[in-house]
Design a protein around this motif. Structure first.
Motif, PDB file in Angstrom:
ATOM      1  N   VAL A  77     -48.774  42.021  21.147  1.00  0.00           N
ATOM      2  CA  VAL A  77     -49.934  41.501  21.869  1.00  0.00           C
ATOM      3  C   VAL A  77     -49.683  41.504  23.378  1.00  0.00           C
ATOM      4  CG1 VAL A  77     -51.301  39.421  22.318  1.00  0.00           C
ATOM      5  CG2 VAL A  77     -50.866  40.133  19.975  1.00  0.00           C
ATOM      6  N   SER A  78     -48.484  41.089  23.791  1.00  0.00           N
ATOM      7  CA  SER A  78     -48.298  41.009  25.243  1.00  0.00           C
ATOM      8  C   SER A  78     -48.144  42.403  25.851  1.00  0.00           C
ATOM      9  CB  SER A  78     -47.142  40.082  25.618  1.00  0.00           C
ATOM     10  OG  SER A  78     -45.945  40.583  25.121  1.00  0.00           O
ATOM     11  N   GLU A  79     -47.536  43.332  25.093  1.00  0.00           N
ATOM     12  CA  GLU A  79     -47.471  44.714  25.596  1.00  0.00           C
ATOM     13  C   GLU A  79     -48.871  45.281  25.766  1.00  0.00           C
ATOM     14  OE1 GLU A  79     -45.202  47.474  23.249  1.00  0.00           O
ATOM     15  OE2 GLU A  79     -43.348  46.474  23.871  1.00  0.00           O
ATOM     16  N   MET A  80     -49.728  45.025  24.778  1.00  0.00           N
ATOM     17  CA  MET A  80     -51.074  45.553  24.848  1.00  0.00           C
ATOM     18  C   MET A  80     -51.865  44.939  25.991  1.00  0.00           C
ATOM     19  SD  MET A  80     -52.370  46.087  21.019  1.00  0.00           S
ATOM     20  CE  MET A  80     -51.627  47.324  19.975  1.00  0.00           C
ATOM     21  N   ALA A  81     -51.707  43.625  26.142  1.00  0.00           N
ATOM     22  CA  ALA A  81     -52.434  42.950  27.222  1.00  0.00           C
ATOM     23  C   ALA A  81     -52.019  43.544  28.566  1.00  0.00           C
ATOM     24  CB  ALA A  81     -52.145  41.450  27.185  1.00  0.00           C
ATOM     25  N   ALA A  82     -50.720  43.795  28.722  1.00  0.00           N
ATOM     26  CA  ALA A  82     -50.235  44.348  29.980  1.00  0.00           C
ATOM     27  C   ALA A  82     -50.818  45.737  30.209  1.00  0.00           C
ATOM     28  CB  ALA A  82     -48.715  44.407  29.977  1.00  0.00           C
ATOM     29  N   VAL A 139     -53.609  47.032  28.918  1.00  0.00           N
ATOM     30  CA  VAL A 139     -55.058  46.972  29.148  1.00  0.00           C
ATOM     31  C   VAL A 139     -55.325  46.613  30.610  1.00  0.00           C
ATOM     32  CG1 VAL A 139     -57.160  45.646  28.718  1.00  0.00           C
ATOM     33  CG2 VAL A 139     -55.817  46.442  26.818  1.00  0.00           C
ATOM     34  N   ALA A 140     -54.619  45.595  31.081  1.00  0.00           N
ATOM     35  CA  ALA A 140     -54.823  45.154  32.463  1.00  0.00           C
ATOM     36  C   ALA A 140     -54.582  46.323  33.417  1.00  0.00           C
ATOM     37  CB  ALA A 140     -53.872  44.001  32.775  1.00  0.00           C
ATOM     38  N   TYR A 199     -59.365  49.001  22.383  1.00  0.00           N
ATOM     39  CA  TYR A 199     -58.504  47.837  22.232  1.00  0.00           C
ATOM     40  C   TYR A 199     -59.164  46.678  21.519  1.00  0.00           C
ATOM     41  CZ  TYR A 199     -54.305  48.666  24.925  1.00  0.00           C
ATOM     42  OH  TYR A 199     -53.103  49.088  25.354  1.00  0.00           O
ATOM     43  N   ILE A 220     -57.661  43.918  19.229  1.00  0.00           N
ATOM     44  CA  ILE A 220     -56.644  43.049  19.791  1.00  0.00           C
ATOM     45  C   ILE A 220     -57.249  42.119  20.831  1.00  0.00           C
ATOM     46  CG2 ILE A 220     -54.733  43.113  21.441  1.00  0.00           C
ATOM     47  CD1 ILE A 220     -53.836  43.534  18.659  1.00  0.00           C
ATOM     48  N   ALA A 221     -58.184  42.673  21.602  1.00  0.00           N
ATOM     49  CA  ALA A 221     -58.740  41.898  22.704  1.00  0.00           C
ATOM     50  C   ALA A 221     -59.622  40.758  22.209  1.00  0.00           C
ATOM     51  CB  ALA A 221     -59.534  42.812  23.621  1.00  0.00           C
ATOM     52  N   PRO A 271     -60.801  37.515  21.028  1.00  0.00           N
ATOM     53  CA  PRO A 271     -60.057  36.265  21.010  1.00  0.00           C
ATOM     54  C   PRO A 271     -60.342  35.432  19.760  1.00  0.00           C
ATOM     55  CG  PRO A 271     -61.964  36.068  22.426  1.00  0.00           C
ATOM     56  CD  PRO A 271     -62.004  37.443  21.838  1.00  0.00           C
TER      57      PRO A 271
END
Ligand code: ADP
Ligand code: MG
Length: 232
Positions: A14-19, A21-22, A70, A73-74, A76
């Motif tokens: 999740v944190s890899e993906m969030a990074a 995407v940003a 995404y 995953i995105a 919420p």
């Protein structure tokens, strides 16, 4: 201990993906900001204005594609753990893909075994994974008037979902890069779709097998063990 490891692995994904995407969304947004600024220049030629407007819209569309690749995953929403009726789900996904297929002059053939089959997982995430894989299959055929074959069957306690195309195919090297971020051979590709699909399917304990031949086509086989609760 084992649960903790699984949780840690999920958090890492999740944190890899969030990074990423940003990172990916920032580029189009920065571009659009720049073009809006340029539009404010006095006495701008109408042709320039039109040009800036067109690129801005393209960049915003691109941001939208990244977000939708995404989506699962995105979103919420809390992770669901449901019994998924696969026949209904594969039918639903085929309907969604049909709209994309029509647009690309591709036919879809769906072959479903009669009985309902069940697995255990998050329905939306499964949808998103299958749609990403199906979209790629359609995009691989968009110039050849191809056929996407979608199948669902149960075979010796395994449930198999298949998506086969007769598109451009992939080399061994390309296959090995599938599922890694930013690998794309498309001009406007994000290289995120398969990464999202693969991690979601693995999280649901599914296995992905890819068979492909350059110039002939590709088959994605996704296998799950049948959920015995579905038989009750
Ligand atoms: P994108 O579609 O944005 O390029 P993906 O992660 O969805 O990103 O796919 C990565 C790459 O994998 C694609 O650019 C393509 O080269 C390759 N690929 C995936 N599915 C197929 C397929 N069915 N046939 C041929 N190539 C494929
Ligand atoms: Mg894709």
């Amino acid at each position: 201990m084992q649960e903790e490891a699984v949780h840690g692995e999920k958090m890492r994904i999740v944190s890899e993906m969030a990074a990423s995407v940003a990172h990916e969304i920032r580029n189009p947004l920065t571009a659009v900001r720049g073009f809006i600024q340029l539009m404010g220049v006095p006495h701008l030629a109408p042709s320039k204005l039109k040009f800036y407007q067109e690129i801005s819209l393209e960049e915003l569309d691109r941001a939208q594609v990244i977000i939708s690749d995404y989506l699962a995953i995105a979103k919420p929403e809390p992770e669901k753990d449901e019994l998924i009726p696969l026949k209904d789900e594969v039918q639903y996904v085929s309907q969604v893909l049909l709209t994309i297929a029509n647009y690309n002059d591709v036919k879809i053939e769906v072959t479903l075994q009669d009985e309902q089959m069940f697995i255990h997982g998050d329905r939306n995430k499964l949808r998103q994974s299958l749609i990403n894989i199906g979209k790629n299959a359609i995009e691989a055929m968009s110039k050849s008037g191809g056929v996407l074959e979608i199948g669902l069957k149960e075979q010796s306690h395994k449930i198999l979902i298949t998506m086969r195309d007769n598109g451009v195919g992939m080399t061994k090297e390309q296959i090995s890069r599938l599922g890694t971020p930013y690998f794309s051979t498309k001009e406007k590709g994000t290289g995120l779709g398969t990464m999202v699909s693969f991690s979601l399917i693995r999280a649901m304990k599914g296995k992905i097998t890819i068979t492909s031949e350059v110039g002939k086509g590709t088959e994605f086989e996704i296998s799950f063990s049948a959920d015995p609760r579905g038989l009750l």
